[in-house]
Write an enzyme that holds these catalytic residues in place. Structure first.
Site, PDB file in Angstrom:
ATOM      1  N   GLU A 152      13.662  21.326 -14.825  1.00  0.00           N
ATOM      2  CA  GLU A 152      13.985  22.702 -14.440  1.00  0.00           C
ATOM      3  C   GLU A 152      12.799  23.506 -13.948  1.00  0.00           C
ATOM      4  OE1 GLU A 152      13.918  21.316 -17.476  1.00  0.00           O
ATOM      5  OE2 GLU A 152      13.428  22.736 -19.064  1.00  0.00           O
ATOM      6  N   HIS A 206      23.021  21.965 -15.114  1.00  0.00           N
ATOM      7  CA  HIS A 206      22.103  21.930 -16.265  1.00  0.00           C
ATOM      8  C   HIS A 206      20.735  22.528 -15.898  1.00  0.00           C
ATOM      9  CE1 HIS A 206      20.448  20.174 -20.045  1.00  0.00           C
ATOM     10  NE2 HIS A 206      19.338  20.143 -19.320  1.00  0.00           N
ATOM     11  N   GLU A 207      20.141  22.007 -14.842  1.00  0.00           N
ATOM     12  CA  GLU A 207      18.793  22.482 -14.496  1.00  0.00           C
ATOM     13  C   GLU A 207      18.827  23.958 -14.090  1.00  0.00           C
ATOM     14  OE1 GLU A 207      16.788  20.582 -15.679  1.00  0.00           O
ATOM     15  OE2 GLU A 207      17.889  18.685 -15.601  1.00  0.00           O
ATOM     16  N   HIS A 227      18.871  26.282 -17.100  1.00  0.00           N
ATOM     17  CA  HIS A 227      17.549  26.501 -17.707  1.00  0.00           C
ATOM     18  C   HIS A 227      16.865  27.764 -17.141  1.00  0.00           C
ATOM     19  CE1 HIS A 227      16.786  23.222 -20.449  1.00  0.00           C
ATOM     20  NE2 HIS A 227      17.004  22.274 -19.548  1.00  0.00           N
ATOM     21  N   GLU A 269      17.396  23.112 -24.866  1.00  0.00           N
ATOM     22  CA  GLU A 269      18.332  22.096 -24.377  1.00  0.00           C
ATOM     23  C   GLU A 269      19.764  22.271 -24.888  1.00  0.00           C
ATOM     24  OE1 GLU A 269      17.582  20.400 -21.916  1.00  0.00           O
ATOM     25  OE2 GLU A 269      15.385  20.484 -21.908  1.00  0.00           O
ATOM     26  N   ASP A 308       7.587  13.013 -26.353  1.00  0.00           N
ATOM     27  CA  ASP A 308       8.252  12.089 -25.426  1.00  0.00           C
ATOM     28  C   ASP A 308       9.029  10.995 -26.146  1.00  0.00           C
ATOM     29  OD1 ASP A 308       7.436  13.225 -23.112  1.00  0.00           O
ATOM     30  OD2 ASP A 308       5.783  11.834 -22.747  1.00  0.00           O
ATOM     31  N   TYR A 310      20.119  18.322 -27.715  1.00  0.00           N
ATOM     32  CA  TYR A 310      21.024  18.578 -26.597  1.00  0.00           C
ATOM     33  C   TYR A 310      22.459  18.792 -27.082  1.00  0.00           C
ATOM     34  CZ  TYR A 310      17.581  17.128 -23.073  1.00  0.00           C
ATOM     35  OH  TYR A 310      16.492  17.059 -22.258  1.00  0.00           O
TER      36      TYR A 310
END
Ligand code: BES
Ligand code: ZN
Length: 628
Positions: A297, A321-322, A325, A344, A399, A407
């Site tokens: 995003e 979704h992006e 954000h 998220e 990560d 999410y």
């Protein structure tokens, strides 16, 4: 940081006592940065960089405008990872540079190395500028230097950044923490014929190729470091609306503009629900297939995997979704990576709202059921400590703790609130939340306090403190969660059952199915299906050769589970062409379950690895137990 802790104290006094995080975690403390925002905060970044594809290096200077917070602080610590630091100055005036002493600390494999600048007594101004001259290393974790052969057009190389979560420090020395917000400007020099784009406005026209290769940018809103983004490539631009468009290589740009032509409509829907879009333009950049995520995003310019260009707009939830954000994440930001679910989970909820408004409830429900099944597999596989919304990430690489929990569990929490307060109630609450915390970075505890003062009193007794507590602090899904269902998928379940029971593959209504139905159909296969059945299905529906990356993914999982050899060449070409972690990690994991599969996985990986992104190889090296 001071401010966050102060606000947290207020949160405790109005909230339930259970609001304090467990095990000595300090809410709002960023365990993934060496920076100390109670001493100094960076307010503005001015980058002046040159991109060299021969050296795989960005080289130049970063000017940081620093505000003093701690009266006596004499050391300014920045985050770096694998940067070559040449020199550091205090920019006393444009023509008066004073060299500063600096030390680069020991490199931690996860956090990188702290860069500590010694500030002279004389430097007592409340705000000042330091200049760091540096260059990046070819192996920088936040950069991928994609060779021309791995791009769509195959004529020019492609550089792109991925700063979230803690990779900005591998290409810029800065306070790499989501609770430090700064504006930025940049001058980027690129080889002639190529174009630079950033998560910012361009005041050299971004839509034109500039003959001198010097591109200038400005991001006037204060953003966290993980949203600073750059790409350099041979790009074309196509407008899709008055404030939307697509940047992509020339062989991709038409298809991308068609696939994502509904972006303006998505913005309009979002603005109605959540308040104005505050970032000016919203463009998409289509990356090479090695991009390790579906989307990122980056403000004004989301970075998008080409694997969602399905031809039928069936995977555009990623764009929703992006885009979402732009409210949850970029406007109201998680203060630390422990609070990622605020970014998220809210975004997945907003994404559902956008999909419903643009494509209807049927599609929204299918997507939510698919999401729930990915959450279920994480709930089954992960230890309980990883199943809480605000996870303890101390000592862990964000990560490697990338799961569906923040999410989908996060989104289900908001959906559950919706079930108790009504759709209009929750939408109004979200809008006020975005207005209230706009351009701030907040903790789970601050959200909870805001919820307790601004939503719960609207309908006293609608939820209990114990229920909220269970959502936020306990592992797994509460028994009282409200789960999505899909009639469309119930039909697919019947059709799958009939086919498994002996009806012909040709009688399946596959030509009316979108990606959703196909994925649900395939993901619901029992442990084993006879090779003859798979061959029949494949012959009729051409699954091994499908160009749809999500359908191919589900089919290849079926193929591995059943050792269906005719799909193996495609498995190899898939794994060598695509680097999106979500689409390749499970395939390698599936292969690793048998000795023959593990051998196949290793053989494929040795060929594919050179073209994967550093973020993907870090994950896959661990799964395949190999290093460089
Ligand atoms: N911001 C994330 C990607 C991310 C999260 C990168 C955490 C690094 C650390 C992005 O918005 C995202 O969630 N992408 C998903 C999209 C999907 C949920 C629609 C992806 O890439 O799969
Ligand atoms: Zn996201």
């Amino acid at each position: 940081m001071k401010k966050l802790i102060a606000t947290f104290a207020v949160a405790v006094s109005v909230g339930a006592q259970a609001a304090a995080p467990a095990d000595g975690i300090v809410a709002g403390r960023d365990y993934h940065s060496y920076a100390d925002p109670s001493a100094f905060v960076v307010k503005h970044l001015d980058l002046n960089l040159q991109a060299s594809f021969e050296e795989k290096s960005l080289s130049g200077v970063a000017d940081l405008t620093v505000k003093r917070v701690g009266a006596d602080a004499r050391k300014l610590t920045l985050d770096t990872r694998d940067l070559v630091i040449r020199q550091v100055w205090w920019v006393k005036a444009a023509d008066d540079l004073k060299t500063l002493r600096f030390t680069l600390g020991v490199r931690d494999p996860m956090l990188g190395a702290p860069l500590t600048l010694d500030l002279p007594r004389e430097l007592d101004a409340p705000e000042f500028v330091v200049r760091v001259s540096y260059q990046t290393r070819p192996e920088a974790s936040g950069l991928q230097w994609v060779a021309a052969a791995q791009t769509a057009d195959r004529t020019h190389p492609f550089l792109f950044t991925q700063s979230q979560a803690i990779h900005a420090r591998s290409w810029i020395p800065l306070q790499d923490s989501p609770q430090v917000r700064m504006t930025y400007t940049a001058t980027i020099r690129v080889p002639r014929g190529m174009r630079a784009v950033m998560s910012a406005e361009s005041y050299t026209n971004p839509k034109e190729l500039l003959p001198d290769g010097v591109y200038k940018f400005r991001m006037p809103q204060a953003i966290p470091s993980y949203l600073v983004a750059l790409a350099v490539a041979k790009l074309e631009f196509r407008a899709t609306g008055p404030r939307t468009g697509v940047y992509a290589e020339s062989s991709v740009v038409e298809a991308a503009a068609k696939e994502f032509s509904e972006t303006e409509q998505m913005i309009e829907v979002s603005e109605k629900l959540f308040g104005p879009y505050r970032w000016g333009r919203y463009d998409l950049l289509i990356l090479p297939p090695s991009f390790p995520f579906g989307g990122m995003e980056n403000p004004r310019l989301s970075f998008i995997t080409p694997t969602v260009i399905a031809g039928d707009r069936s995977l555009t939830a990623l764009i929703a979704h992006e885009l979402a954000h732009s409210w949850s994440g970029n406007l109201v930001t998680n203060a630390t990576w422990r609070d990622l679910w605020l970014n998220e989970g809210f975004t997945v909820f907003l994404q559902g709202r956008i999909v419903r408004a643009v494509y209807g409830e049927r599609r929204e429900q299918m997507e939510e059921v698919l999401d729930l099944s990915t959450l279920r597999s994480d709930l089954a596989d992960l230890p309980p400590s990883d199943l809480v919304l605000a996870m303890d990430l101390r000592g862990r690489d964000p990560d490697e703790v990338f799961t569906q929990v923040p999410y989908i569990k996060g989104a289900l929490f908001i959906s559950w609130l919706e079930s108790r307060f009504g759709a209009a109630g929750i939408d109004a609450f979200l809008k006020s939340y975005f207005d209230h915390f706009q351009f701030q970075s907040i903790t789970t505890e601050q959200f909870r306090a805001y919820l307790e003062t601004n939503l719960l009193p609207k309908k006293p007794g609608a939820v209990t403190a114990a229920e909220i507590d269970e959502w936020i602090t306990r592992p797994g899904l509460p028994a009282f969660a409200v789960l999505p269902v899909s009639d469309a998928f119930d039909k697919v379940d019947e059709q799958r059952k009939a086919w498994l029971g002996g009806t012909a593959a040709a009688s399946l209504p596959g030509k009316d199915w979108t990606t959703h139905e196909w994925v649900h159909f395939l993901d619901g296969f029992p442990g084993t299906v006879a090779a003859t059945k798979l061959a029949e299905l494949d012959a009729v529906w051409n699954l091994t050769q499908t160009g749809n990356s999500e359908v191919a993914f589900s089919w290849l999982r079926v193929a591995i589970a059943n050792d269906y050899a005719p799909a193996y060449p495609r498995l190899e070409s898939y794994l060598t062409a695509i680097g999106r972690r979500k689409l390749i990690k499970p395939l390698y994991e599936d292969l690793m379950k048998t000795p023959a599969g593990a051998e196949r996985a290793r053989a494929i990986y040795s060929r594919a690895r050179p073209n994967y992104h550093p973020i993907a190889t870090a994950t896959l090296d661990a799964i395949l137990k190999r290093g460089n």
